[in-house]
Design an enzyme around this catalytic site. Structure first.
Site, PDB file in Angstrom:
ATOM      1  N   SER A  19     -20.221  -6.109 -22.551  1.00 57.72           N
ATOM      2  CA  SER A  19     -19.478  -7.290 -22.970  1.00 57.72           C
ATOM      3  C   SER A  19     -19.602  -7.440 -24.487  1.00 57.72           C
ATOM      4  O   SER A  19     -20.416  -6.780 -25.126  1.00 57.72           O
ATOM      5  CB  SER A  19     -20.006  -8.528 -22.245  1.00 57.72           C
ATOM      6  OG  SER A  19     -21.385  -8.672 -22.454  1.00 57.72           O
ATOM      7  N   CYS A  20     -18.787  -8.305 -25.018  1.00 53.76           N
ATOM      8  CA  CYS A  20     -18.700  -8.550 -26.450  1.00 53.76           C
ATOM      9  C   CYS A  20     -20.092  -8.854 -27.025  1.00 53.76           C
ATOM     10  O   CYS A  20     -20.825  -9.601 -26.404  1.00 53.76           O
ATOM     11  CB  CYS A  20     -17.789  -9.748 -26.675  1.00 53.76           C
ATOM     12  SG  CYS A  20     -17.347  -9.985 -28.392  1.00 53.76           S
ATOM     13  N   PRO A  21     -20.508  -8.339 -28.164  1.00 53.69           N
ATOM     14  CA  PRO A  21     -19.755  -7.509 -29.107  1.00 53.69           C
ATOM     15  C   PRO A  21     -20.042  -6.015 -28.981  1.00 53.69           C
ATOM     16  O   PRO A  21     -19.678  -5.252 -29.878  1.00 53.69           O
ATOM     17  CB  PRO A  21     -20.297  -7.996 -30.454  1.00 53.69           C
ATOM     18  CG  PRO A  21     -21.745  -8.230 -30.174  1.00 53.69           C
ATOM     19  CD  PRO A  21     -21.819  -8.685 -28.730  1.00 53.69           C
ATOM     20  N   MET A  22     -20.719  -5.586 -27.906  1.00 47.13           N
ATOM     21  CA  MET A  22     -21.168  -4.193 -27.840  1.00 47.13           C
ATOM     22  C   MET A  22     -20.025  -3.162 -27.881  1.00 47.13           C
ATOM     23  O   MET A  22     -20.129  -2.161 -28.592  1.00 47.13           O
ATOM     24  CB  MET A  22     -22.073  -3.969 -26.611  1.00 47.13           C
ATOM     25  CG  MET A  22     -23.326  -4.836 -26.563  1.00 47.13           C
ATOM     26  SD  MET A  22     -24.192  -4.938 -28.132  1.00 47.13           S
ATOM     27  CE  MET A  22     -24.895  -3.306 -28.230  1.00 47.13           C
ATOM     28  N   ASP A  46     -14.112  -4.924 -20.830  1.00 45.61           N
ATOM     29  CA  ASP A  46     -14.139  -6.299 -21.331  1.00 45.61           C
ATOM     30  C   ASP A  46     -12.717  -6.738 -21.704  1.00 45.61           C
ATOM     31  O   ASP A  46     -12.075  -6.086 -22.526  1.00 45.61           O
ATOM     32  CB  ASP A  46     -15.062  -6.387 -22.550  1.00 45.61           C
ATOM     33  CG  ASP A  46     -15.270  -7.828 -22.995  1.00 45.61           C
ATOM     34  OD1 ASP A  46     -15.258  -8.714 -22.133  1.00 45.61           O
ATOM     35  OD2 ASP A  46     -15.431  -8.055 -24.205  1.00 45.61           O
TER      36      ASP A  46
END
Lengths: 81, 388
Positions: A19-22, A46
């Site tokens: 999920s964000c920001p990965m 995502d």
């Protein structure tokens, strides 16, 4: 236009389940390692990435080639200029 | 164009398209003002703590049963938010169970625990402690903002360190795309059945809770459609320079502050509503801890909840550990150490008491606009960017 269904990526990056920001960070890092002209394929799940990846490419000067929805994930294609 | 095409287009733009952060921020502020006018200020942590207390009660840590989650307003606010975001996610076919790689699960546990600690010290997460605290003219909101910025900087440093060392892969999504519209209709039915049960109930607070459930479903819906993310607004100025979410958050807080100032001026809510004895240490230290943790979690108080509603398993783990840690620490802070009465973590400062209402609003507006101007300038110059 590039035909995305037959495109051959130089590097595939698996961001499924992240999920964000990965996904964004990993994509940027992978792009930095490529040489110019090479294509990166990112696999992601995502929903935010559909906005974030094209926007990031525009800002950082990468060429966003497009995306394809597969069952269970999305494939994003980016060319390093 | 036929009427049918026109309707289809309208449906697309409401249920499928992503709203801009500015549009999301304005709509969010309107719902927040409406909620405070209707019943009470918006919040996240109170509801999470209630859920955490039920777990603690279940294992025998607490002797007395906590309030029923369906009749406890803070909990109802969270249920509404999750339902609204779930309806948004399913209608747009964005819902799916996303199971992250192992490292992300560990990060979720650690970040959840730290978010529980930070939000206990600050008596609220980035919503109750920052967004709503500023909107309710509390000095603690500014202290937490400073803490959050410092904490986010630490969190970003960690992420950059991690990305150079670990390549975690192996996540999967259990896709439910085909049945998503059906799930969306189920969500809508549950929402409207819930609202009508509350309004039909004989209990005094029934109608109030019914309205609150509907309004917070609106909050969840617009937050999910705009992917409204306070973590993003603090993080991206450091990570990429991108400032569109920061601008959306700034405008949202400004509108909410203006609206709630009038609610308090009109005497609809008590002046000290959401003004907590956390100025300056509770809000500042809590903000640093919470800020660093929310970057690692990938979601703040509200952002974690709408991501739970779109099926992000990492954020489900975050929320469980967040709720449990907050409930345990608040039990000790409130009942055992009695820190609030002793004033160890600060005092409650209502800015209009010091500056008058106009002065308080001008001070807060200047701070928010200053933030807006700095992130906007940073987007072009990348002065504060420490990203890859």
């Amino acid at each position: 236009m590039v035909d995305l269904s037959t495109i051959k990526a130089d590097e595939v990056l698996d961001c499924k389940g992240l999920s964000c920001p990965m996904p964004m960070l990993k994509t940027k890092k992978a792009l930095q390692k490529l040489s110019s002209g090479q294509i990166l394929e990112v696999l992601g799940t995502d929903p935010g990435s559909k906005n974030d990846i094209p926007k990031m490419c525009e800002k950082e000067g990468y060429e966003f080639l497009g995306m394809i929805d597969e069952p269970g994930y999305t494939r994003f294609f980016i060319r390093k200029k | 164009m036929s009427l049918k095409d026109s309707l289809k287009e309208l449906y697309q733009s409401i249920f499928k398209a992503h709203y801009s952060p500015i549009a999301g921020g304005i709509l969010l502020a309107l719902f927040v003002i409406l909620l405070e006018m209707w019943y009470r200020p918006w919040g996240i942590v109170g509801g999470l703590r209630n859920w955490g207390e039920w777990i603690l009660y279940g294992i025998g840590f607490l002797e007395e049963a906590p309030p029923h989650p369906l009749w406890f307003s803070s909990s109802v606010l969270n249920i509404g938010l999750i339902l609204g975001a779930f309806i948004s996610a399913t209608m747009a076919q964005e819902f799916g169970l996303r199971i992250p790689p192992k490292l992300e699960i560990i990060k979720g546990i650690v970040a959840g625990i730290l978010m529980g600690i930070g939000s206990a010290l600050a008596q609220g997460c980035n919503i109750g402690g920052f967004y709503m605290a500023i909107a309710n003219l509390s000095a603690s909101g500014i202290a937490m903002m400073v803490g959050l910025i410092a904490g986010v900087f630490i969190g970003v440093k960690y992420l950059l360190w991690e990305i150079e060392r670990f390549a975690s892969t192996g996540g999967v999504e259990i896709s439910t795309k085909k049945i998503n519209p059906i799930l969306g209709i189920v969500g809508l039915i549950v929402l409207f059945a819930g609202v009508s049960c509350y309004f039909g109930s004989e209990r005094e607070e029934g109608a109030l809770l019914g309205g609150a459930l509907l309004i917070t479903a609106g909050i969840g819906f617009v937050m999910h459609r705009s992917r409204f993310c306070i973590v993003n607004s603090f993080r991206e100025p450091f990570l990429s320079g991108e400032a569109s979410m920061a601008r959306g958050v700034a405008i949202s807080i400004l509108i909410a502050t203006l609206g709630i100032m009038f609610i308090k001026l009109a005497g609809i809510r008590e002046p000290m509503t959401y003004v907590t004895p956390t100025f300056v240490w509770g809000a500042l230290i809590g903000g640093v801890i919470f800020g660093a943790a929310m970057v690692v979690a990938g979601g703040c108080g509200s952002g974690s909840l709408w991501r739970v509603a779109e099926g992000q398993v990492k954020l489900m783990i975050v929320v469980v550990f967040f709720a449990l840690t907050n409930a345990i620490l608040r039990y000790y802070l409130d009942n055992v150490w009695e820190v609030w009465d002793k004033g160890w973590l600060g005092t409650a400062v209502y800015l209009p008491d010091l500056l008058g209402y106009a002065g308080a609003f001008i001070l807060l507006a200047v701070i928010i606009l200053l933030w807006y101007i700095i992130v906007d300038w940073n987007e072009k110059t990348e002065k504060f960017v420490i990203g890859l």
